[in-house]
Motif scaffolding. Sequence first.
Motif, PDB file in Angstrom:
ATOM      1  N   ALA A 168       0.763  -1.065   0.203  1.00 40.31           N
ATOM      2  CA  ALA A 168       0.123  -0.069   0.006  1.00 40.31           C
ATOM      3  C   ALA A 168       0.885   1.254   0.071  1.00 40.31           C
ATOM      4  N   ASP A 203       2.022   1.926  -3.516  1.00 43.06           N
ATOM      5  CA  ASP A 203       0.951   2.330  -4.291  1.00 43.06           C
ATOM      6  C   ASP A 203       0.647   3.803  -4.099  1.00 43.06           C
ATOM      7  N   THR A 204       0.905   4.120  -2.891  1.00 40.33           N
ATOM      8  CA  THR A 204       0.649   5.557  -2.423  1.00 40.33           C
ATOM      9  C   THR A 204       1.558   6.584  -2.382  1.00 40.33           C
ATOM     10  N   ASP A 205       2.746   6.144  -2.787  1.00 44.89           N
ATOM     11  CA  ASP A 205       4.175   6.959  -2.699  1.00 44.89           C
ATOM     12  C   ASP A 205       4.473   7.292  -1.222  1.00 44.89           C
ATOM     13  N   THR A 206       4.412   6.282  -0.453  1.00 39.23           N
ATOM     14  CA  THR A 206       4.595   6.424   1.112  1.00 39.23           C
ATOM     15  C   THR A 206       5.904   5.902   1.393  1.00 39.23           C
ATOM     16  N   SER A 231      -5.284   0.009   4.146  1.00 39.14           N
ATOM     17  CA  SER A 231      -4.030   0.606   4.593  1.00 39.14           C
ATOM     18  C   SER A 231      -3.785   1.969   3.218  1.00 39.14           C
ATOM     19  N   ARG A 232      -4.371   1.588   2.058  1.00 30.59           N
ATOM     20  CA  ARG A 232      -4.385   2.661   1.067  1.00 30.59           C
ATOM     21  C   ARG A 232      -5.218   3.716   1.396  1.00 30.59           C
ATOM     22  N   GLN A 233      -6.276   3.598   1.787  1.00 34.79           N
ATOM     23  CA  GLN A 233      -7.048   4.576   2.089  1.00 34.79           C
ATOM     24  C   GLN A 233      -6.596   5.425   3.262  1.00 34.79           C
ATOM     25  N   LEU A 273      -3.435   5.705   4.150  1.00 38.00           N
ATOM     26  CA  LEU A 273      -2.389   6.471   4.015  1.00 38.00           C
ATOM     27  C   LEU A 273      -2.751   7.735   3.097  1.00 38.00           C
ATOM     28  N   SER A 274      -3.740   7.547   2.138  1.00 41.06           N
ATOM     29  CA  SER A 274      -4.005   8.708   1.203  1.00 41.06           C
ATOM     30  C   SER A 274      -4.678   9.775   2.097  1.00 41.06           C
ATOM     31  N   LYS A 275      -5.758   9.143   3.107  1.00 40.86           N
ATOM     32  CA  LYS A 275      -6.274  10.170   3.899  1.00 40.86           C
ATOM     33  C   LYS A 275      -5.271  10.942   4.807  1.00 40.86           C
TER      34      LYS A 275
END
Length: 298
Positions: free
Chosen positions: A55, A58-61, A288-290, A292-294
Amino acid sequence: MPNSQHTPDDGVQFVETADARRLAYSEFGSPTGRPVIYCHGFPSSRREAMLMHEAALDTDTRIIAPDRPGYGDSDPAPKRGIADWSDDIALLADRLKLDKFGLIGVSGGGPYALACAARIPRRLIGCALICPLGPIYIDALLDKMHWAVRTNLMVAKKPQWLGELMFGGHTTALLQHWPKLVEDLRSIAAPKADRDVLKQGNNAAILNQTITDAMRNGAPGARRDLELYTHDWRLSFADINPRIHIWHGDADGTAPIEHARWYAKHLPDAQLTELPGEGHYSVPVLYSRQILSKLFAA
């Protein structure tokens, strides 16, 4: 999406603290991504953050996950308090040249993330708590926990000899060499969502490894956490000003949803997302994607 079959390289690194302790950390996700410091659960280690590796890519974290003192490869600090963790996080961020960063606290890492939000708020881009453990020194919150979890935690309030008997060298050695035993303990309070997630990919193997890490050398970090969790954290929740995003499954059998609702009521700026049917492990894996994005959208 469940964790993939690929396990990232742990690549442990170290920084030295002001009191000459080694603080171990690993990085996951994108090396050049937006930085997030990850506070692991109990009993666990930095490798727990592997569950969010895909994740994070995918979210550039860029996830930076340290071991708390006495866990994994970090030296113990026998007299540490929960609030002291913010000093280690600030030092780690300084060494990595991070002026600001996101912060995540999972399960037993939740109190430590809140300590950072209280003491170094200006350094935080955002703060997320995932299935956080509530202040269980408050009897009403401790009573909400599954009996098996509650029984283990209550030992920390008893005479020291009882804690030594239950969490001494024989127990920690057993769990270190046979972490599969912990899988049986997880299943006692696990809803279907957790059992399904733990059957997928290498999720259970990662969590088993964190138990091995936590039990190393007599588990000084976990034993200290048991004492700290069950006594006053000395945090003024009403004075924690950063926005706190809380993600919690309403079927969580480890840290019940009532803990998250307590935080939502007592923190000045908390946003609680309740996830129907989700458990303690399914939330950090599936959402986890949501999360990290939020965290960065804020």
